[in-house]
Design a protein around this motif. Sequence first.
Motif, PDB file in Angstrom:
ATOM      1  N   THR A  61     -23.756  17.970 -27.001  1.00 16.24           N
ATOM      2  CA  THR A  61     -22.357  17.548 -27.007  1.00 16.24           C
ATOM      3  C   THR A  61     -21.537  18.770 -26.650  1.00 16.24           C
ATOM      4  O   THR A  61     -21.743  19.846 -27.218  1.00 16.24           O
ATOM      5  CB  THR A  61     -21.938  17.030 -28.395  1.00 16.24           C
ATOM      6  N   CYS A 119     -18.092  20.645 -26.598  1.00 20.91           N
ATOM      7  CA  CYS A 119     -16.885  20.715 -27.414  1.00 20.91           C
ATOM      8  C   CYS A 119     -17.282  20.294 -28.814  1.00 20.91           C
ATOM      9  O   CYS A 119     -17.709  21.121 -29.592  1.00 20.91           O
ATOM     10  CB  CYS A 119     -15.720  19.884 -26.863  1.00 20.91           C
ATOM     11  N   CYS A 155     -15.728  13.778 -26.629  1.00 19.94           N
ATOM     12  CA  CYS A 155     -16.260  14.911 -25.873  1.00 19.94           C
ATOM     13  C   CYS A 155     -17.409  14.501 -24.942  1.00 19.94           C
ATOM     14  O   CYS A 155     -18.110  13.524 -25.215  1.00 19.94           O
ATOM     15  CB  CYS A 155     -16.765  15.970 -26.842  1.00 19.94           C
ATOM     16  N   PRO A 156     -17.613  15.247 -23.863  1.00 23.31           N
ATOM     17  CA  PRO A 156     -18.734  14.971 -22.969  1.00 23.31           C
ATOM     18  C   PRO A 156     -20.078  15.111 -23.691  1.00 23.31           C
ATOM     19  O   PRO A 156     -20.227  15.941 -24.587  1.00 23.31           O
ATOM     20  CB  PRO A 156     -18.597  16.039 -21.882  1.00 23.31           C
ATOM     21  N   HIS A 157     -21.025  14.272 -23.288  1.00 21.51           N
ATOM     22  CA  HIS A 157     -22.366  14.267 -23.887  1.00 21.51           C
ATOM     23  C   HIS A 157     -23.418  14.310 -22.796  1.00 21.51           C
ATOM     24  O   HIS A 157     -23.223  13.758 -21.706  1.00 21.51           O
ATOM     25  CB  HIS A 157     -22.594  12.993 -24.705  1.00 21.51           C
ATOM     26  N   LEU A 194     -24.915  12.359 -17.950  1.00 25.90           N
ATOM     27  CA  LEU A 194     -23.800  13.134 -18.484  1.00 25.90           C
ATOM     28  C   LEU A 194     -22.599  12.208 -18.549  1.00 25.90           C
ATOM     29  O   LEU A 194     -22.223  11.594 -17.552  1.00 25.90           O
ATOM     30  CB  LEU A 194     -23.500  14.327 -17.568  1.00 25.90           C
ATOM     31  N   SER A 195     -22.032  12.063 -19.745  1.00 23.11           N
ATOM     32  CA  SER A 195     -20.838  11.230 -19.898  1.00 23.11           C
ATOM     33  C   SER A 195     -19.642  12.132 -20.159  1.00 23.11           C
ATOM     34  O   SER A 195     -19.772  13.176 -20.781  1.00 23.11           O
ATOM     35  CB  SER A 195     -21.006  10.253 -21.058  1.00 23.11           C
ATOM     36  N   ASP A 196     -18.475  11.712 -19.674  1.00 22.15           N
ATOM     37  CA  ASP A 196     -17.273  12.500 -19.938  1.00 22.15           C
ATOM     38  C   ASP A 196     -16.416  11.793 -20.986  1.00 22.15           C
ATOM     39  O   ASP A 196     -16.767  10.712 -21.472  1.00 22.15           O
ATOM     40  CB  ASP A 196     -16.489  12.795 -18.666  1.00 22.15           C
ATOM     41  N   ASP A 197     -15.306  12.394 -21.331  1.00 17.10           N
ATOM     42  CA  ASP A 197     -14.451  11.838 -22.373  1.00 17.10           C
ATOM     43  C   ASP A 197     -13.547  10.716 -21.866  1.00 17.10           C
ATOM     44  O   ASP A 197     -12.705  10.220 -22.606  1.00 17.10           O
ATOM     45  CB  ASP A 197     -13.641  12.928 -23.065  1.00 17.10           C
ATOM     46  N   PHE A 198     -13.743  10.284 -20.630  1.00 15.91           N
ATOM     47  CA  PHE A 198     -12.984   9.159 -20.071  1.00 15.91           C
ATOM     48  C   PHE A 198     -13.881   7.941 -19.860  1.00 15.91           C
ATOM     49  O   PHE A 198     -13.468   6.955 -19.263  1.00 15.91           O
ATOM     50  CB  PHE A 198     -12.330   9.550 -18.748  1.00 15.91           C
ATOM     51  N   GLN A 228     -16.664   7.880 -18.043  1.00 13.39           N
ATOM     52  CA  GLN A 228     -17.408   7.941 -16.783  1.00 13.39           C
ATOM     53  C   GLN A 228     -18.793   8.523 -17.031  1.00 13.39           C
ATOM     54  O   GLN A 228     -19.012   9.259 -17.987  1.00 13.39           O
ATOM     55  CB  GLN A 228     -16.656   8.799 -15.764  1.00 13.39           C
ATOM     56  N   ARG A 229     -19.726   8.225 -16.133  1.00 11.50           N
ATOM     57  CA  ARG A 229     -21.104   8.701 -16.269  1.00 11.50           C
ATOM     58  C   ARG A 229     -21.608   9.256 -14.950  1.00 11.50           C
ATOM     59  O   ARG A 229     -21.288   8.719 -13.897  1.00 11.50           O
ATOM     60  CB  ARG A 229     -22.015   7.544 -16.682  1.00 11.50           C
TER      61      ARG A 229
END
Length: 71
Positions: free
Chosen positions: A12, A14, A21-23, A38-42, A44-45
């Motif tokens: 994770t 942050c 947070c991105p994961h 990878l996922s972002d905080d919006f 998206q992948r």
Amino acid sequence: MSGITGLEPLATFCGECDCGCPHLFVDPSAPAECRVLLSDDFGQRVEMSAVQFASLVQEAKAGKLDGTATT
């Protein structure tokens, strides 16, 4: 992030807030070309192969990404 069933969490980024947070995950059941996620905080992948992810890690270790992160 929704839809993470079966994914193995790796990191994770942050993690000091509750902002989504991105994961970084590995999906062992996914086809080889999209096993790393990878996922972002919006929401998206980005999906990539383990070979592509290894290349990214190698470039980061070599310092090629150092200039992209600024405070």
